[in-house]
Design a protein around this motif. Structure first.
Motif, mmCIF file in Angstrom:
data_model
loop_
_atom_site.group_PDB
_atom_site.id
_atom_site.type_symbol
_atom_site.label_atom_id
_atom_site.label_comp_id
_atom_site.label_asym_id
_atom_site.label_seq_id
_atom_site.Cartn_x
_atom_site.Cartn_y
_atom_site.Cartn_z
ATOM 1 N N ASP A 184 0.857 -1.187 0.000
ATOM 2 C CA ASP A 184 0.000 0.000 0.000
ATOM 3 C C ASP A 184 0.889 1.232 0.000
ATOM 4 O OD1 ASP A 184 -1.830 2.005 0.292
ATOM 5 O OD2 ASP A 184 -2.610 1.349 2.233
ATOM 6 N N ARG A 215 -0.727 -2.704 -5.579
ATOM 7 C CA ARG A 215 -1.380 -2.552 -4.280
ATOM 8 C C ARG A 215 -2.088 -3.844 -3.865
ATOM 9 N NH1 ARG A 215 -3.571 3.444 -5.998
ATOM 10 N NH2 ARG A 215 -1.565 4.489 -5.666
ATOM 11 N N ALA A 217 -4.822 -6.596 -2.695
ATOM 12 C CA ALA A 217 -6.203 -6.792 -3.137
ATOM 13 C C ALA A 217 -7.201 -6.268 -2.123
ATOM 14 C CB ALA A 217 -6.448 -8.274 -3.405
ATOM 15 N N ASP A 218 -6.883 -6.405 -0.829
ATOM 16 C CA ASP A 218 -7.754 -5.900 0.228
ATOM 17 C C ASP A 218 -6.926 -5.775 1.504
ATOM 18 O OD1 ASP A 218 -7.729 -8.514 1.567
ATOM 19 O OD2 ASP A 218 -9.132 -9.144 0.018
ATOM 20 N N ALA A 219 -7.577 -5.340 2.590
ATOM 21 C CA ALA A 219 -6.851 -5.090 3.840
ATOM 22 C C ALA A 219 -6.278 -6.362 4.450
ATOM 23 C CB ALA A 219 -7.774 -4.400 4.845
ATOM 24 N N ASP A 220 -6.840 -7.541 4.077
ATOM 25 C CA ASP A 220 -6.306 -8.800 4.596
ATOM 26 C C ASP A 220 -4.977 -9.180 3.942
ATOM 27 O OD1 ASP A 220 -8.368 -9.192 6.390
ATOM 28 O OD2 ASP A 220 -9.594 -10.303 4.948
ATOM 29 N N HIS A 221 -4.654 -8.542 2.833
ATOM 30 C CA HIS A 221 -3.356 -8.753 2.183
ATOM 31 C C HIS A 221 -2.381 -7.708 2.741
ATOM 32 C CE1 HIS A 221 -5.918 -11.053 -0.458
ATOM 33 N NE2 HIS A 221 -4.914 -11.391 -1.250
ATOM 34 N N TYR A 222 -2.071 -7.843 4.023
ATOM 35 C CA TYR A 222 -1.304 -6.807 4.730
ATOM 36 C C TYR A 222 0.195 -7.089 4.811
ATOM 37 C CZ TYR A 222 -2.320 -10.305 8.374
ATOM 38 O OH TYR A 222 -2.472 -11.474 9.065
ATOM 39 N N ASP A 258 -6.900 -13.973 -4.177
ATOM 40 C CA ASP A 258 -7.945 -14.533 -3.330
ATOM 41 C C ASP A 258 -7.418 -14.764 -1.917
ATOM 42 O OD1 ASP A 258 -6.360 -16.803 -3.459
ATOM 43 O OD2 ASP A 258 -7.639 -17.817 -4.924
ATOM 44 N N SER A 259 -8.194 -15.440 -1.097
ATOM 45 C CA SER A 259 -7.841 -15.609 0.312
ATOM 46 C C SER A 259 -6.656 -16.549 0.524
ATOM 47 C CB SER A 259 -9.055 -16.149 1.092
ATOM 48 O OG SER A 259 -9.454 -17.413 0.576
ATOM 49 N N ASN A 421 -4.305 0.911 4.645
ATOM 50 C CA ASN A 421 -5.308 1.877 5.096
ATOM 51 C C ASN A 421 -4.811 2.738 6.256
ATOM 52 O OD1 ASN A 421 -7.072 0.796 3.160
ATOM 53 N ND2 ASN A 421 -7.852 -0.722 4.611
#
Length: 508
Positions: A184, A215, A217-222, A258-259, A421
C-alpha cells in the motif's frame, strides 16, 4: 494466509551452494541431452494448469519450443528469452510428459496441482492491529527526535538502526523490492520512499505495470505493507521508522488475489526478472514458492520449478541484485537428514512425505547466492518458530517472539510496522526478520555502491554479531521441552549463521 514465511529457509555459503549447483545439471548455460522425438497428438480434456518450460536462452531454440508447445496443446503466456523460461497454460492432461520429449526442452512441469482459478508467506499468526488509543498512549512516550510509535520498536534498537539513521539513513539511489502480496504505497509512512517505476503486479507470470497494480487486493493482504514499512518507513514525524528510512522501496505483487494468497512459480520468475530489469538492488522474499514446501529433484514437475525460479534469481544476481529470503517458521533443522512435509501440495490435497532438505529444496531461500535469514526475539535468542541449520542460515535478525517480552510501552514481543489503510500492527515471523536484513543490506549498498551481490553478502556476514550457541538447552516456549539443538561455534552456527545483523556497524 498460506506461506508468508510460515515455514521458510534458504541456503548458505559453500556447502549448500555446491551441493545444489552439482544437483542442477540443468542450470542455464549447462548443456543437457535433448530428445529428438516430437510431441504426440494431444487432447485438451483435463484441468487447465500452468506450466514452466525451460530451455536454452536462445531465440531460435525458444521459437522451436513454442511450436512444440502449441502442438502439445499449450498456449504461451510469456517467454523470458533472457533466461530460457516459458510460462504456459494447457488443459492437456499429458502436456508435461509430451513437452519434456520435445527437442530443446531441458525441463518442464506443472506449477500447481489444481486448476487455474478465475499466493505463501512467512509470518507466524495474524496481525495484531494497533488501536488508536494504544497508538496515542505510545506516542506520549516518544523521546526527542523519535517517531511517534518508535518507543514500541525494540527491533530498531536491537540492531542499532535508530542510531544508524543519524549517520546514514540510506541512499535514494538504492531500491529494495518487496516481492509479496502487494504494498500500500498510499500509506503516509511508505509514500515518501515508494518507487512506482520499479513496481508491478506479476501474478500469472506476466508483469502488469498499470499504476496501482502493485497494491494489495484488500486489507487482509497486509503482509507486504508490513514488510515495506520495516525496510523503509520514512522518518517524517508519522508512525514508525524503517531500518533504512532513506532508501526507496517498491512492490512486486506475486500472491494470488484470493484468500489463499499463494505464490506460484511463474509469478516469482516474473518478479525476479522484472526487478533485475528495472534496476532494483535488493529483493525481499518473505515467502516460499507454492505449491510445494520442498521441491524434490526426482519429481519432474518440482525439478522444473526449481530450475525456472533458479534461472530467474541467478539472472537478477548477474544484473546486480541481492536476493534476501526467510528461513521459515517450522522450527525445522534444515541441515537434518530428514524432515516431514505434511503441507504439500498446498493448492489441493496435501499428503505427508519425508524429504531430505539436501535434495529437496525450499525455494527461493535454498537457491545459490540467496541470503537465508533466521529470526530472533528481543533477548537476542532464536525465535521459538524460526527454522535453523548449520551451513544453511546466513544471518539472523529481529523477527519477533511472543515469549520474549520487551520493556516497551506495549510490552509486545512482535514487530510493529505499517498496515494497509494508514494503520499499524504487530506481526512475528522470519517474514519480519528478512526485511531487517534487507534494510541493513540497503545501508551497506548505500555506503559501498560498487559492491556486487556476492560482496554485499560478505559485508552482511562481516558486520553481524554472533552470540554463539546458547549454553543451556534451547526451550523456546518455556514448556520444559528442548525444542532445537544449535550446532556450530561462536563464529558460525545453525541458529544465527554468521550472526545478528547490526545496522550501526554497517553504516560505520
Amino acid at each position: 494466509m498460506a506461506h508468508l514465511r510460515s515455514r521458510r529457509r534458504l541456503a548458505l555459503a559453500v556447502p549448500v551452494v555446491l551441493s545444489l549447483t552439482a544437483s542442477l545439471g540443468f542450470l542455464p548455460g549447462v548443456a543437457s541431452a535433448a530428445p529428438v522425438t516430437a510431441p504426440a497428438a494431444t487432447t485438451a480434456d483435463g484441468p487447465n494448469l500452468s506450466y514452466v518450460v525451460n530451455t536454452k536462452a536462445d531465440h531460435r531454440t525458444i521459437e522451436s519450443v513454442k511450436k512444440a508447445i502449441g502442438a502439445a496443446g499449450g498456449s504461451v503466456v510469456i517467454a523470458y528469452e533472457q533466461i530460457g523460461v516459458i510460462v504456459v497454460h494447457s488443459a492437456n492432461p499429458d502436456f508435461g510428459r509430451q513437452i519434456r520429449a520435445a527437442r530443446g526442452v531441458q525441463s518442464a512441469g506443472a506449477t500447481r496441482t489444481s486448476p487455474l482459478a478465475p499466493a505463501a508467506t512467512t509470518d507466524e499468526g495474524a496481525a495484531q492491529v494497533m488501536s488508536a488509543a494504544d497508538a496515542a498512549a505510545v506516542a506520549r512516550t516518544a523521546g526527542p527526535g523519535e517517531e511517534p510509535l518508535e518507543a514500541d520498536q525494540w527491533d530498531l534498537r536491537a540492531i542499532g538502526a535508530d542510531k544508524a539513521a543519524a549517520i546514514n539513513p540510506g541512499s535514494k539511489k538504492v531500491t529494495v523490492a518487496v516481492i509479496d502480496v502487494g504494498v500500500d504505497d498510499t500509506h503516509p509512512d511508505i509514500a515518501p520512499n515508494f518507487s512506482p517505476s520499479q513496481s508491478a503486479n506479476c501474478v500469472g507470470g506476466k508483469p502488469d505495470t498499470t499504476f496501482g497494480s502493485w497494491r494489495p487486493a484488500d486489507a487482509d493482504h497486509y503482509h507486504g505493507t508490513h514488510v515495506a514499512g520495516e525496510i523503509a518507513a520514512a522518518r517524517n514525524g508519522v508512525g514508525v521508522a524503517g531500518v533504512a528510512p532513506g532508501v526507496k522501496v517498491s512492490g512486486i505483487t506475486v500472491a494470488e488475489p484470493d484468500s489463499t494468497q499463494l505464490f506460484f512459480p511463474e509469478s516469482v520468475v516474473c518478479a525476479f526478472v522484472f526487478a533485475a530489469d528495472h534496476g532494483v538492488e535488493i529483493t525481499n522474499n518473505s515467502y516460499y514458492v507454492d505449491p510445494w514446501l520442498y521441491n524434490c529433484l526426482d519429481d519432474p514437475d518440482q525439478k522444473a520449478i526449481v530450475d525456472a525460479v533458479n534461472r530467474a534469481q541467478l539472472y537478477a544476481q548477474k544484473k546486480g541484485t541481492l536476493n534476501v529470503a526467510a528461513a521459515g517458521n517450522s522450527n525445522d533443522d534444515l541441515d537434518a537428514d530428514a524432515l516431514t512435509d505434511d503441507s504439500s501440495p498446498d493448492d489441493s490435497t496435501a499428503t505427508t512425505r519425508t524429504v531430505d532438505p539436501h535434495k529437496c529444496y525450499d525455494i527461493p531461500t535454498q537457491l545459490p547466492g540467496v541470503v537465508t535469514v533466521a529470526s530472533t526475539g528481543v533477548k537476542g535468542a532464536k525465535s521459538y518458530f524460526s527454522s535453523y541449520g548449520k551451513g544453511v542460515v546466513d544471518v539472523a535478525a529481529p523477527g519477533g517472539d511472543r515469549y520474549q517480552i520487551p520493556d516497551t510501552p506495549s510490552q509486545n514481543g512482535r514487530i510493529l510496522s505499517t498496515l494497509p489503510n494508514n494503520t499499524y500492527g504487530y506481526l512475528q515471523g522470519t517474514s519480519m526478520a528478512t526485511p531487517h536484513v534487507a534494510g541493513v543490506a540497503a545501508l551497506l549498498k548505500s555506503k559501498y555502491s560498487w559492491a556486487t551481490p556476492a560482496q554485499l553478502q560478505i559485508l552482511l556476514k562481516a558486520q553481524a554479531d554472533n552470540p554463539g550457541c546458547p549454553a543451556e538447552p534451547y526451550d523456546g516456549n518455556g514448556d520444559g521441552v528442548v525444542d532445537a539443538t544449535c550446532a556450530g561455534g561462536k563464529h558460525v552456527n545453525g541458529f544465527y549463521g554468521f550472526g545478528i545483523v547490526d545496522a550501526l556497524r554497517a553504516v560505520k
